[in-house]
Design a protein around this motif. Structure first.
Motif, short mmCIF file in Angstrom:
data_model
loop_
_atom_site.label_atom_id
_atom_site.label_comp_id
_atom_site.label_asym_id
_atom_site.label_seq_id
_atom_site.Cartn_x
_atom_site.Cartn_y
_atom_site.Cartn_z
N GLU A 133 0.83 -1.21 0.00
CA GLU A 133 0.00 0.00 0.00
C GLU A 133 0.86 1.26 0.00
OE1 GLU A 133 -2.55 -0.63 3.36
OE2 GLU A 133 -3.94 -1.87 2.20
N ALA A 134 1.96 1.24 0.74
CA ALA A 134 2.87 2.40 0.76
C ALA A 134 3.49 2.62 -0.62
CB ALA A 134 3.96 2.20 1.82
N MET A 135 3.88 1.54 -1.29
CA MET A 135 4.44 1.66 -2.64
C MET A 135 3.39 2.23 -3.60
SD MET A 135 6.45 -1.90 -3.28
CE MET A 135 6.78 -2.83 -1.79
N THR A 136 2.16 1.74 -3.46
CA THR A 136 1.07 2.18 -4.31
C THR A 136 0.86 3.69 -4.16
OG1 THR A 136 0.01 0.01 -4.14
CG2 THR A 136 -1.38 1.84 -4.83
N ARG A 137 0.83 4.15 -2.92
CA ARG A 137 0.66 5.59 -2.66
C ARG A 137 1.86 6.39 -3.16
NH1 ARG A 137 -1.10 3.49 2.23
NH2 ARG A 137 0.90 3.96 3.18
N GLU A 138 3.05 5.91 -2.84
CA GLU A 138 4.27 6.64 -3.19
C GLU A 138 4.39 6.86 -4.70
OE1 GLU A 138 9.07 5.87 -3.16
OE2 GLU A 138 7.88 5.00 -1.56
N HIS A 139 3.94 5.90 -5.48
CA HIS A 139 4.07 5.99 -6.94
C HIS A 139 2.78 6.42 -7.63
CE1 HIS A 139 8.17 4.47 -7.05
NE2 HIS A 139 7.81 3.64 -6.08
N GLY A 140 1.78 6.84 -6.82
CA GLY A 140 0.54 7.34 -7.39
C GLY A 140 -0.28 6.32 -8.16
N LEU A 141 -0.22 5.06 -7.74
CA LEU A 141 -0.92 3.99 -8.45
C LEU A 141 -2.18 3.55 -7.75
CD1 LEU A 141 2.18 1.86 -9.47
CD2 LEU A 141 0.80 3.34 -10.93
N GLY A 142 -2.57 4.26 -6.69
CA GLY A 142 -3.74 3.88 -5.91
C GLY A 142 -5.05 4.27 -6.52
#
Length: 104
Positions: free
Chosen positions: A95-104
């Protein structure tokens, strides 16, 4: 709104999990197999690799394709976790990776 996970570990309701269709770890670019219970260190190694691969995925493909790759590999990682605590740990990192890279 956060990412939703089903009880089986797939994060996208209505989508077929990678473990429910013909799929190999090699296709996902990782060394795990559906249902394999990895140690926390192995799990973190796969998460570290996914995190390292995301910038390249974003540069070489569309956001939709990068999101799909993250889904596939993230689901594989979640299914490889040995315990509920490890799955929670993996979910938080994904979830952190998703948020960090704007993929959420």
């Amino acid at each position: 709104m956060g990412t939703h996970y089903s009880a089986a570990g797939s994060w996208y309701p209505g989508e077929l999990s990678p473990c429910a269709r013909p799929f190999s770890a090699q296709q996902a670019g990782m060394g795990t197999v559906c249902g394999m219970n990895l140690s926390r260190a192995q799990l973190d190694g796969n998460l570290d690799q996914l995190e390292a691969d995301l910038p390249g995925l974003l540069e070489s493909s569309s956001r939709t394709d990068a999101r799909a790759a993250l889904r596939t590999r993230g689901d594989e990682i979640l299914r490889s976790a040995a315990s509920e605590d490890d799955r929670r740990h993996a979910r938080e990192r994904i979830e952190a990776m998703t948020r960090e890279h704007g993929l959420g």
